[in-house]
Design a protein around this motif. Structure first.
Motif, PDB file in Angstrom:
ATOM      1  N   ILE A 189       0.839  -1.205   0.000  1.00 35.98           N
ATOM      2  CA  ILE A 189       0.000   0.000   0.000  1.00 35.98           C
ATOM      3  C   ILE A 189       0.874   1.255   0.000  1.00 35.98           C
ATOM      4  N   VAL A 190       1.876   1.266   0.880  1.00 33.88           N
ATOM      5  CA  VAL A 190       2.746   2.443   0.981  1.00 33.88           C
ATOM      6  C   VAL A 190       3.465   2.680  -0.348  1.00 33.88           C
ATOM      7  N   ARG A 191       3.995   1.612  -0.916  1.00 39.38           N
ATOM      8  CA  ARG A 191       4.692   1.755  -2.199  1.00 39.38           C
ATOM      9  C   ARG A 191       3.754   2.309  -3.271  1.00 39.38           C
ATOM     10  N   SER A 192       2.517   1.808  -3.280  1.00 40.32           N
ATOM     11  CA  SER A 192       1.551   2.266  -4.286  1.00 40.32           C
ATOM     12  C   SER A 192       1.184   3.730  -4.105  1.00 40.32           C
ATOM     13  N   VAL A 193       1.037   4.158  -2.848  1.00 36.63           N
ATOM     14  CA  VAL A 193       0.673   5.561  -2.623  1.00 36.63           C
ATOM     15  C   VAL A 193       1.820   6.484  -3.031  1.00 36.63           C
ATOM     16  N   ILE A 194       3.048   6.058  -2.751  1.00 40.22           N
ATOM     17  CA  ILE A 194       4.197   6.876  -3.162  1.00 40.22           C
ATOM     18  C   ILE A 194       4.200   7.022  -4.693  1.00 40.22           C
ATOM     19  N   GLN A 216      14.519   3.557   6.600  1.00 43.25           N
ATOM     20  CA  GLN A 216      15.322   3.106   5.453  1.00 43.25           C
ATOM     21  C   GLN A 216      14.442   2.671   4.285  1.00 43.25           C
ATOM     22  N   LEU A 217      13.403   1.878   4.601  1.00 45.24           N
ATOM     23  CA  LEU A 217      12.504   1.405   3.546  1.00 45.24           C
ATOM     24  C   LEU A 217      11.883   2.574   2.787  1.00 45.24           C
ATOM     25  N   LEU A 218      11.404   3.566   3.529  1.00 48.19           N
ATOM     26  CA  LEU A 218      10.748   4.711   2.902  1.00 48.19           C
ATOM     27  C   LEU A 218      11.744   5.523   2.079  1.00 48.19           C
ATOM     28  N   HIS A 219      12.950   5.632   2.588  1.00 47.49           N
ATOM     29  CA  HIS A 219      14.019   6.301   1.843  1.00 47.49           C
ATOM     30  C   HIS A 219      14.241   5.589   0.509  1.00 47.49           C
ATOM     31  N   ASP A 220      14.336   4.243   0.570  1.00 54.92           N
ATOM     32  CA  ASP A 220      14.600   3.470  -0.648  1.00 54.92           C
ATOM     33  C   ASP A 220      13.422   3.498  -1.622  1.00 54.92           C
ATOM     34  N   MET A 221      12.212   3.679  -1.095  1.00 55.94           N
ATOM     35  CA  MET A 221      11.026   3.741  -1.966  1.00 55.94           C
ATOM     36  C   MET A 221      10.845   5.118  -2.598  1.00 55.94           C
TER      37      MET A 221
END
Ligand code: C2E
Ligand code: MG
Ligand code: MG
Ligand code: MG
Length: 287
Positions: A218-223, A245-250
């Motif tokens: 979901i987070v990846r899709s919203v980004i 880190q995950l959000l940075h990489d996405m």
């Protein structure tokens, strides 16, 4: 384990949905009195700009410094204030304080963008833009310094009127953000018509995303959605280094959460910002 944040406030049964009329009246009176007697206080939570590594903004979050019950968190009185209509006075107080504080920061060279939460009911108030204009003038503040956070439900309640208010605020120069994104039911078509600059991913998707593949998706899709629509994207509820880190990489643009900093009163926020700038060699610069 999820941290459950217990407010310091003593439980008050009048906040219950089943509270009787007498209780509701007395609480409404207390809230109005609280506005007059300046019992509210704004905390500010820094937001991190992942591109520069600097703190470039902060969200204003209201608390009620109750004379007997202590510090009451917003979830315990904002929904009630919305139902009874006294949210209007609270919003007026919050906006005035946030404009004043931001103008003071700017005057001292600190160019923070300040995010302010509006409630659904605020968007149905046709006089709101005019009152904001008066407060900007009074405090010598510029609308570009602010992001107004609105929720999807605010748009769904009365799309035509919400759209009108939001458009007027945008034309005045305010930035607009959709808060708690993903928890409401607004259609993408509705969102596309609104002049918003950013989506704010609700913390319910972010808190456990490192261990929940559905949340991660979901987070990846919203980004991706935000970027495809030309919008910035913020994640709230970042509590761990792993999620950071995950959000940075996405490719997420901004982060907010306890991992970076908890909401703080101004007297604690300013030294925190100074320490952070010294550590990272960056600070919000005048633009
Ligand atoms: P919100 O606008 O979605 O604000 C984010 C909430 O998440 C804040 O709670 C913040 O303290 C909390 N938070 C921040 N980082 C983390 C984290 O890493 N983990 C967890 N678990 N929580 C985190 P707060 O300050 O209690 O505010 C709750 C809600 O009350 C806000 O949600 C907003 O909807 C409302 N609110 C707060 N201030 C105002 C205001 O001035 N006006 C209006 N209308 N609503 C407000
Ligand atoms: Mg918010
Ligand atoms: Mg919110
Ligand atoms: Mg939220």
């Amino acid at each position: 384990a999820k941290r459950k944040r217990m407010g310091c406030a003593v439980y008050d049964p009048r906040f219950d949905a089943e509270a009787g009329n007498h209780d509701r009246l007395s609480l409404t009176g207390e809230l109005r009195q609280a506005v007059e007697e300046d019992q509210f206080v704004l905390y500010y939570q820094p937001r991190l700009d992942l591109a520069s590594g600097a703190i470039t903004g902060a969200e204003a979050l209201v608390r009620w410094q109750h004379p007997v019950r202590g510090l009451v968190p917003p979830d315990q009185f904002i929904p009630f204030a919305e139902q009874t209509g006294c949210i209007r006075e609270i919003t007026q107080w919050v906006i005035g304080r946030a404009f004043e504080q931001c103008a003071r920061w700017r005057a001292s060279g600190l160019a923070l963008q300040v995010s302010i939460n509006l409630s659904a009911r605020d968007l149905l108030d046709p006089e709101l833009p005019q009152r904001f204009a008066e407060l900007l003038a009074r405090h010598g503040a510029s609308p570009q310094w602010f992001l107004l956070e609105i929720t999807e439900s605010a748009i769904v309640d009365d799309p035509a009127r919400a759209h009108d208010t939001v458009t007027r605020l945008h034309e005045m120069g305010f930035g607009l953000s959709i808060d708690d994104f993903g928890t409401g039911y607004s259609s993408l078509a509705q969102l596309k018509r609104l002049p918003v600059a950013e989506l704010k991913i609700d913390k319910s998707f972010v808190l456990d995303m490192a261990h929940d593949p559905d949340d991660m998706t979901i987070v990846r899709s919203v980004i991706d959605l935000a970027h495809n629509m030309g919008l910035s994207v913020v994640a709230e509820g970042v509590e761990t280094d792993e999620v950071h880190q995950l959000l940075h990489d996405m490719g997420c643009d901004y982060l907010q959460g306890y991992h970076i900093c908890r909401p703080l009163p101004v007297a604690q926020l300013e030294p925190w910002l100074a320490r952070d700038a010294a550590q990272h060699g960056t600070t919000a610069k005048e633009t």
